[in-house]
Write a protein that holds these residues in place. Structure first.
Motif, mmCIF file in Angstrom:
data_model
loop_
_atom_site.group_PDB
_atom_site.id
_atom_site.type_symbol
_atom_site.label_atom_id
_atom_site.label_comp_id
_atom_site.label_asym_id
_atom_site.label_seq_id
_atom_site.Cartn_x
_atom_site.Cartn_y
_atom_site.Cartn_z
ATOM 1 N N GLY A 369 0.827 -1.208 0.000
ATOM 2 C CA GLY A 369 0.000 0.000 0.000
ATOM 3 C C GLY A 369 0.860 1.256 0.000
ATOM 4 N N GLN A 370 1.944 1.225 0.795
ATOM 5 C CA GLN A 370 2.851 2.370 0.850
ATOM 6 C C GLN A 370 3.539 2.579 -0.500
ATOM 7 O OE1 GLN A 370 3.273 4.583 3.293
ATOM 8 N NE2 GLN A 370 4.806 5.708 2.092
ATOM 9 N N ALA A 372 2.431 1.619 -3.555
ATOM 10 C CA ALA A 372 1.471 2.099 -4.544
ATOM 11 C C ALA A 372 1.170 3.575 -4.339
ATOM 12 C CB ALA A 372 0.188 1.276 -4.461
ATOM 13 N N SER A 373 1.070 3.985 -3.067
ATOM 14 C CA SER A 373 0.793 5.385 -2.768
ATOM 15 C C SER A 373 1.943 6.280 -3.200
ATOM 16 C CB SER A 373 0.539 5.537 -1.265
ATOM 17 O OG SER A 373 0.358 6.889 -0.911
ATOM 18 N N SER A 374 3.191 5.803 -3.030
ATOM 19 C CA SER A 374 4.358 6.608 -3.406
ATOM 20 C C SER A 374 4.444 6.805 -4.913
ATOM 21 C CB SER A 374 5.644 5.941 -2.902
ATOM 22 O OG SER A 374 5.655 5.867 -1.488
ATOM 23 N N ASN A 376 1.811 6.512 -7.048
ATOM 24 C CA ASN A 376 0.567 7.097 -7.565
ATOM 25 C C ASN A 376 0.733 8.605 -7.815
ATOM 26 O OD1 ASN A 376 -2.280 6.873 -8.221
ATOM 27 N ND2 ASN A 376 -2.657 8.078 -6.370
ATOM 28 N N SER A 423 5.474 -4.937 -5.856
ATOM 29 C CA SER A 423 5.161 -3.663 -6.506
ATOM 30 C C SER A 423 6.070 -3.453 -7.713
ATOM 31 C CB SER A 423 5.320 -2.500 -5.513
ATOM 32 O OG SER A 423 6.682 -2.351 -5.126
ATOM 33 N N GLN A 479 -0.855 5.657 -12.258
ATOM 34 C CA GLN A 479 -1.783 5.463 -11.145
ATOM 35 C C GLN A 479 -1.444 4.144 -10.457
ATOM 36 O OE1 GLN A 479 -5.835 4.420 -12.135
ATOM 37 N NE2 GLN A 479 -6.669 5.604 -10.407
ATOM 38 N N TYR A 481 -2.562 1.599 -6.923
ATOM 39 C CA TYR A 481 -3.448 1.403 -5.775
ATOM 40 C C TYR A 481 -3.481 -0.071 -5.409
ATOM 41 C CZ TYR A 481 -6.738 0.183 -9.529
ATOM 42 O OH TYR A 481 -7.333 -0.366 -10.629
#
Length: 571
Positions: A369-370, A372-374, A376, A423, A479, A481
């Motif tokens: 999650g971290q 994907a957020s970085s 995105n 990722s 993108q 997520y």
């Protein structure tokens, strides 16, 4: 009659007497000649060596025994602070004419009464006769010339940790054989042990005087205090340490002049330049709102010219006191990527997309999650290279990561950021199908069935990265997520790359596996051991196909060989 007879007898007697005297004197002369023989006059000497009363051969031998060693002694030819050489006089062209010297001293048989008389009563100090072969001496000097030859060494000037560091120049030297020859000749003929060498000196390209002038005119004042550069809305200081760090010296028109590393100066003073209150320039960008990509307008700002900055610093650096200031012009700076360009080239569709699923684990939800957020919201302009390591940073607790499993030496171990390679694999495939140039990637050493064989990428900060280049004419928006896992439900991580199409489509051929092989069983001791089931090793081959106008326009061959995973038994 009797008188005539008497007178005749007198003449006869006188004649007989005269003849007798002559005979006696002649006998004495002959006797003296033989007595004198070839002896040297009694008081004769050569350079303090007595040879009187000796025969010619004896005298010559005595002079040979005593003078030859004296004149054979080495002669040192030297130039202070340059070099020296040693010559052997009798090999360097010097000859002692001993036979002629002995004869000059009076040696040898002679019927001359004067000579005979001098043999018994005369003799004096006689000069030693010598000769010198100058051509031979020249050859010897030329052979020894290297001892006086040295290359020039430039004087230097630099800053070392903010302090002035200077060295003196050394001229080039060369033996002047023509000027040295008569000096050495004189020494050899006089039996001296030393002689001066004459050398020519050629100054180096950078002389000590040039350095001293540069130190006085720039180096010393430059680091004596900070300089202040002023603009319309503020000012900032450049410290002596910064001045020293960006300054070198070069030769121009026979002088040492300062040269500033303009790029280093801009970088080194970047924070301090905030004192000028420059308006920040921002390129146009993109954002996604409710699933729609919109343009973030560019912002024009202001800037200073790097060359002008260096020039202003140099002009202020030679001043003193309150005069150590210079004005610098602030100019408008337009964005490199304008709003109009961003609007025209705005990403309109997904050109690369990929998702991978993962088994439930809290650490995977957190770490993926971290990641994907970085990623995105990343905008990748044409020609730019995306680096996953640079984007994620160190996988530490401070950056939002927790411990998870990674492969180290073919064994699963726990580390902060474990599982983050998923990722990397997912984004690699999105870039793969976008048709981007893959700059750096490395599949895992062991195969995991949740990834497409070969078409995946591991990552490890400071060692392994996953990088790709946007080698198209259109900017991209990435993108990222996750759909988190839960007990009994697998999670999903997805990356989508939005842009405008360059290719009709990009596909992968079937991933063909071959050459399967197995590892061994290993027993591992220690509390950190994690049991591991055996994993097959194999080779996989595939192609990336680029389509244009309904046909394959380009093809790339790909291959990877997986290691066999040993069965790990913990004790």
């Amino acid at each position: 009659m009797n008188a005539k007879k008497t007178q005749g007898r007198r003449w006869t007697w006188l004649l007989v007497s005269l003849v007798g005297v002559v005979v006696i004197l002649g006998g004495a002369w002959v006797g003296a000649y033989f007595a004198a023989g070839d002896q040297i006059p009694t008081n004769a000497s050569v350079e303090g060596i007595a040879i009187g009363g000796l025969g010619v051969d004896e005298a010559e031998q005595k002079l040979t025994d005593e003078l030859v060693p004296r004149y054979a002694s080495p002669v040192t030819v030297s130039a202070p602070d340059v070099g020296s050489a040693t010559l052997e006089p009798l090999k360097a062209g010097l000859s002692l004419e001993l036979t002629q010297t002995v004869r000059s001293a009076g040696g040898g048989s002679s019927w001359n009464p004067v000579d005979i008389w001098r043999t018994f009563t005369g003799g004096k100090e006689t000069e030693l006769q010598k000769s010198l072969d100058e051509q031979q001496l020249r050859s010897e000097l030329e052979e020894e010339a290297e001892a006086f030859t040295q290359e020039s060494i430039d004087a230097t000037l630099a800053f070392d940790e903010g302090s002035i560091a200077a060295t003196d120049g050394v001229p080039a030297t060369k033996l002047d054989v023509d000027e040295t020859l008569p000096l050495v000749s004189e020494a050899l003929l006089e039996g001296a042990s030393e002689a001066d060498a004459v050398v020519t000196r050629t100054p180096p390209a950078v002389t000590t005087a040039m350095v001293e002038e540069a130190v006085a005119n720039y180096a010393e004042p430059a680091v004596s205090a900070p300089v202040t550069l002023t603009g319309p809305n503020g000012s900032f200081d450049i410290t002596p340490a910064q001045i020293a760090a960006v300054t070198t010296f070069v030769v121009e028109e026979g002088a040492l002049v300062p040269q500033t590393d303009v790029e280093a100066l801009m970088e080194m003073t970047a924070d301090a330049q905030s004192g000028l209150n420059l308006a920040v320039t921002k390129d146009a960008s993109y954002t996604m709102t409710s699933g729609t990509i919109t343009v973030v307008p560019a912002v024009n700002g202001s800037s200073i010219d790097p060359e002008e900055l260096a020039s202003a610093m140099q002009s202020a650096a030679v001043k003193t006191g309150d005069e150590r200031t210079a004005a610098i012009e602030v100019t408008k700076k337009a964005a490199d990527f304008t709003t109009a360009e961003a609007t025209e080239l705005k990403p309109t569709e997904v050109i690369g997309e990929f998702s991978t699923r993962y088994p439930h684990a809290a650490y995977r939800n957190t770490n993926l999650g971290q990641a994907a957020s970085s990623v995105n919201g990343t905008v990748l302009l044409p020609g730019e290279v995306f680096s996953l390591n640079d984007t994620l940073g160190r996988r530490t607790a401070a950056n939002g990561y927790v411990d998870g499993y990674v492969i180290n030496g073919g064994v699963l171990v726990k580390e902060s950021g474990g599982g983050i390679s998923q990722s990397s694999t997912t984004l690699f495939n999105a870039a793969f199908f976008a048709g981007y140039e893959i700059v750096e990637h490395k599949p895992h050493s062991l195969y995991f069935a949740r990834y497409p064989a070969g078409r995946e990428a591991t990552i490890y900060y400071g060692n392994l990265d996953m990088r790709f280049r946007n080698n198209t004419d259109f900017p991209a928006y990435i993108q990222g997520y996750v759909s988190k896992s839960s007990p009994g439900n697998r999670g999903t991580i997805t990356f989508k790359i939005f842009s405008q199409k360059t290719w009709d489509k990009v596909e992968s051929t079937e991933l063909k596996k071959s050459g399967f092989y197995s590892g061994t069983t290993r027993t591992v001791e220690g509390p950190d051991c994690e049991p591991q089931a055996p994993i097959k090793g194999f080779t996989v081959n595939w192609k990336r196909l680029f389509y244009k106008d309904g046909a394959v326009a380009k093809s790339e061959d790909w291959s990877w060989k997986y290691s066999a995973g040993d069965r790990i038994v913990c004790e």
